[in-house]
Design an enzyme around this catalytic site. Sequence first.
Site, PDB file in Angstrom:
ATOM      1  N   SER A   1       0.827  -1.201   0.000  1.00 46.53           N
ATOM      2  CA  SER A   1       0.000   0.000   0.000  1.00 46.53           C
ATOM      3  C   SER A   1       0.874   1.269   0.000  1.00 46.53           C
ATOM      4  O   SER A   1       1.643   1.486  -0.928  1.00 46.53           O
ATOM      5  CB  SER A   1      -0.965  -0.039   1.186  1.00 46.53           C
ATOM      6  OG  SER A   1      -1.945   0.960   1.090  1.00 46.53           O
TER       7      SER A   1
ATOM      8  N   ASP B   1     -10.556  -3.356  -4.816  1.00 45.61           N
ATOM      9  CA  ASP B   1      -9.685  -2.316  -4.282  1.00 45.61           C
ATOM     10  C   ASP B   1      -9.519  -1.253  -5.359  1.00 45.61           C
ATOM     11  O   ASP B   1      -9.032  -1.556  -6.455  1.00 45.61           O
ATOM     12  CB  ASP B   1      -8.323  -2.914  -3.910  1.00 45.61           C
ATOM     13  CG  ASP B   1      -7.330  -1.876  -3.410  1.00 45.61           C
ATOM     14  OD1 ASP B   1      -7.761  -0.738  -3.106  1.00 45.61           O
ATOM     15  OD2 ASP B   1      -6.132  -2.201  -3.313  1.00 45.61           O
TER      16      ASP B   1
ATOM     17  N   HIS C   1      -8.388  -4.811  -0.353  1.00 43.87           N
ATOM     18  CA  HIS C   1      -7.075  -4.187  -0.190  1.00 43.87           C
ATOM     19  C   HIS C   1      -6.228  -4.835   0.893  1.00 43.87           C
ATOM     20  O   HIS C   1      -5.009  -4.974   0.740  1.00 43.87           O
ATOM     21  CB  HIS C   1      -7.294  -2.704   0.132  1.00 43.87           C
ATOM     22  CG  HIS C   1      -6.042  -1.908   0.283  1.00 43.87           C
ATOM     23  ND1 HIS C   1      -5.307  -1.457  -0.794  1.00 43.87           N
ATOM     24  CD2 HIS C   1      -5.387  -1.469   1.390  1.00 43.87           C
ATOM     25  CE1 HIS C   1      -4.247  -0.784  -0.361  1.00 43.87           C
ATOM     26  NE2 HIS C   1      -4.274  -0.776   0.955  1.00 43.87           N
TER      27      HIS C   1
END
Length: 348
Positions: free
Chosen positions: A192, A290, A320
């Site tokens: 991320s 996501d 995610h």
Amino acid sequence: MPLDPFFAERLRLHRRYLFDQALGSMRKRLWALWPFGRTSVPEPQKPAKGPKLSPRARHRRAALAWDRTELRTVGTPGPDVRTTEHDVPVPGAPSVRVRLYHPRGDDPAPAVLAFYGGAFRIGGIDYPTTDAGFRRRCTDAGVVIAAVDYALAPEHRYPVQVEQAYAALSWLFAEADGLGVNPSRIGVAGISAGANLAAAVTLVNRDRDGYPLRLQVLEVPVTDLTGAHLDLRATRALGIPRFIVARELRSVARTYLPAKRLASEPYASPLRAASHEDLPPAVILTAEFDPLRGDGEAYGAALRLAGVDASVVRYLGVTHDTPIFTGALPAARRWHDDVVSALRRLHA
């Protein structure tokens, strides 16, 4: 593919959280405009027990408690491995802590400079699921994991985190022999926001000293903080309105960046680099539900166009934060195995 049933209750709670956040923000703005609001008598406050925490500190404390519960209920504990702690100086920025997870076996071993996720504003290498994940990957892939505990925003904003990341990379190469690391077999990895930093540090490295990086593994990466590559079809399918998702990304960018215009800089948004040539081979993992899947897939395409060996895999039916759920979700276990397979390429 439909959302995996594992996420059904989580989706309900997440939607409620997002709507509550959006509604609370709207109420604050309306209250600020209401001409009579400032004359109202405030409600009496209960005496505080202990030092009063800021809203951000309370949020981080809650996130840490949530993470601890996640590891216990749906995660997988990490094995016992040897760790060492190091404080790395950073020119013009705060020093950064780097924790090395050492696999069993003979030195020197391949190494991965790793960056945790958390939207640049929460998280850390001491979070239980993060620590467990590093331990498992270290053991299963047989590589040293050099986990970077970069500074959080908004207390420290871009480019502090990028400079800390590059200082950690330079240190890892410079001190490789004493750390039990093979300097010819080093890669970077991130999840991320951490994947944003991992991608950024490959650009900084190419533009500065050019250390021989062998690999980059980017999981659900955010590669464009302008939001131009968000794929909002992913969250629309979950019943989350477009404006709420866009608001969340703007909030992340506003917290991390000192100014909105900086979102176009390549070290903030690696996808916006003028060139992606001469970067290390990449393995990119995205999730079907996501909105950042658009960022990951666009970055993979940009790397391929520049002649970089890059692959992108989209995991169907998942979200995610899938890598956390190895104790409950088959797709998360496969995700882990695929990351481990990618890291093992450093042995070849």
